[in-house]
Design an enzyme around this catalytic site. Structure first.
Site, PDB file in Angstrom:
ATOM      1  N   ASP A  24      -3.665  -6.980  -7.939  1.00  0.00           N
ATOM      2  CA  ASP A  24      -3.954  -8.579  -7.657  1.00  0.00           C
ATOM      3  C   ASP A  24      -3.389  -9.163  -8.514  1.00  0.00           C
ATOM      4  O   ASP A  24      -4.153  -8.645  -9.657  1.00  0.00           O
ATOM      5  CB  ASP A  24      -4.895  -8.429  -6.828  1.00  0.00           C
ATOM      6  CG  ASP A  24      -4.615 -10.272  -6.038  1.00  0.00           C
ATOM      7  OD1 ASP A  24      -3.287 -10.042  -5.678  1.00  0.00           O
ATOM      8  OD2 ASP A  24      -5.280 -10.943  -5.166  1.00  0.00           O
ATOM      9  N   ASN A  72       2.166  -7.295   3.499  1.00  0.00           N
ATOM     10  CA  ASN A  72       3.518  -7.699   2.497  1.00  0.00           C
ATOM     11  C   ASN A  72       4.945  -7.588   2.514  1.00  0.00           C
ATOM     12  O   ASN A  72       5.616  -8.624   2.056  1.00  0.00           O
ATOM     13  CB  ASN A  72       2.997  -6.672   1.496  1.00  0.00           C
ATOM     14  CG  ASN A  72       1.516  -6.850  -0.032  1.00  0.00           C
ATOM     15  OD1 ASN A  72       1.755  -6.187  -0.537  1.00  0.00           O
ATOM     16  ND2 ASN A  72       1.120  -7.925   0.459  1.00  0.00           N
TER      17      ASN A  72
HETATM   18  C1  FPP Z   1       0.419  -8.495  -5.913  1.00  0.00           C
HETATM   19  O1  FPP Z   1      -0.387  -9.282  -6.314  1.00  0.00           O
HETATM   20  C2  FPP Z   1       0.584  -7.005  -5.737  1.00  0.00           C
HETATM   21  C3  FPP Z   1       1.643  -6.459  -4.629  1.00  0.00           C
HETATM   22  C4  FPP Z   1       1.435  -7.417  -3.513  1.00  0.00           C
HETATM   23  C5  FPP Z   1       2.490  -5.441  -5.078  1.00  0.00           C
HETATM   24  C6  FPP Z   1       2.063  -4.901  -6.048  1.00  0.00           C
HETATM   25  C7  FPP Z   1       2.836  -3.915  -6.599  1.00  0.00           C
HETATM   26  C8  FPP Z   1       3.153  -3.505  -7.493  1.00  0.00           C
HETATM   27  C9  FPP Z   1       2.478  -3.354  -8.775  1.00  0.00           C
HETATM   28  C10 FPP Z   1       4.190  -3.011  -8.400  1.00  0.00           C
HETATM   29  C11 FPP Z   1       5.183  -1.343  -7.811  1.00  0.00           C
HETATM   30  C12 FPP Z   1       3.710  -0.567  -8.089  1.00  0.00           C
HETATM   31  C13 FPP Z   1       4.242   1.450  -8.617  1.00  0.00           C
HETATM   32  C14 FPP Z   1       2.871   1.723  -7.696  1.00  0.00           C
HETATM   33  C15 FPP Z   1       5.032   1.397  -8.499  1.00  0.00           C
HETATM   34  P1  FPP Z   1       0.268 -10.351  -6.222  1.00  0.00           P
HETATM   35  O2  FPP Z   1       1.727 -10.484  -5.585  1.00  0.00           O
HETATM   36  O3  FPP Z   1      -0.341 -10.755  -4.513  1.00  0.00           O
HETATM   37  O4  FPP Z   1      -0.454 -11.905  -7.276  1.00  0.00           O
HETATM   38  P2  FPP Z   1      -0.433 -13.191  -7.372  1.00  0.00           P
HETATM   39  O5  FPP Z   1      -2.195 -13.230  -5.764  1.00  0.00           O
HETATM   40  O6  FPP Z   1      -1.092 -13.957  -7.861  1.00  0.00           O
HETATM   41  O7  FPP Z   1       0.065 -13.764  -5.939  1.00  0.00           O
END
Ligand code: FPP
Length: 243
Positions: A24, A72
């Site tokens: 996150d 998501n």
């Molecule tokens: C949460 O941060 C993250 C995600 C929903 C996506 C995670 C995906 C990756 C790291 C990319 C690809 C992964 C692999 C395994 C290749 P957020 O966007 O909710 O952050 P925020 O809370 O700061 O908005």
């Protein structure tokens, strides 16, 4: 081949068998730098590779990353597309893990993912089937409730087929029909970025897990932070409902 990792975990620490990670804070990491959210995901994806290697060097046997949840899809389309592109890119790169004897598995409902992605997932799983230094589990289109639903559907089908009766249903049977079949329960769940919730990750599997939260945003989370989480884990007194 990547250069060897020098870990700094103090001696005598128990290393959790299965660690779950909620990646996150990518969006906030990018926003702080005035960049689009997808840049945060790109950094987050790079970090996923680094932390996987670090976990292996520490002797972790299973590590599960929450990469994309069943919720998501509600994000803006360009962000979803960017994350899907990262999966494709990293699924090609994840082949490097094969050289490192790491088994790769996916959990979640694949039916909503592109055919290309599904094919790549299948082939990486097949090619790494016999590797045993560590198992890397990627949760893609994964939801804990959906996981339990998936298990229940399998069990109901067994009942319809006349193979079992209601009284035959056990916790073990539910567990064996989850996406995580044969993966042990989670010992430690790490969530960076300051939020303190499970967000539908491994809800069955973390019934007795210890939780570790930190304000560090996922792209800034380093091997040393993983060690701090393991040190905190060692300070907990796991009683599994006993005294
Ligand atoms: C949460 O941060 C993250 C995600 C929903 C996506 C995670 C995906 C990756 C790291 C990319 C690809 C992964 C692999 C395994 C290749 P957020 O966007 O909710 O952050 P925020 O809370 O700061 O908005």
């Amino acid at each position: 081949m990547a250069k060897p990792i020098k870990t700094t975990l103090p001696p005598g620490m128990a290393v959790p068998v299965h660690i779950g990670v909620i990646m996150d804070g990518n969006g906030r990491w990018a926003k702080k730098r005035g960049m689009p959210r997808k840049v945060g995901h790109r950094e987050g994806a790079k970090n996923f590779r680094a932390i996987t290697r670090y976990a292996k060097a520490l002797g972790v046997k299973y590590i599960t990353f929450y990469a994309f949840s069943t919720e998501n899809w509600k994000r803006p389309q360009d962000e979803v597309d960017a994350i899907m592109e990262l999966f494709e890119k990293y699924l090609d790169e994840v082949r490097d893990f094969i050289e490192e004897n790491i088994r790769v598995r996916f959990i979640g409902d694949r039916s909503m993912l592109s055919e290309t992605l599904q094919k790549k997932m299948k082939s990486v799983e097949e090619d790494s089937l016999d590797f045993d230094s560590m198992t890397l589990v990627l949760a893609i289109n994964y939801g804990g409730r959906d996981d339990i639903c998936h298990s229940v559907k399998n069990i109901v089908q067994m009942a319809i087929d006349g193979k079992i009766k209601a009284d035959d249903v056990t916790e073990d049977m539910i567990e064996q029909n989850l996406y995580t079949e044969e993966i042990p329960a989670a010992d430690l769940i790490i969530r960076p970025s300051g939020e303190q919730r499970l967000s539908n990750f491994l809800i069955w599997q973390s019934a007795y897990a210890e939780f570790y939260y930190t304000n560090i945003l996922w792209p800034d989370f380093r091997g040393k932070d993983l060690e701090d989480a393991i040190i905190a884990f060692n300070e907990r007194n796991r009683r599994y409902g006993g005294v």
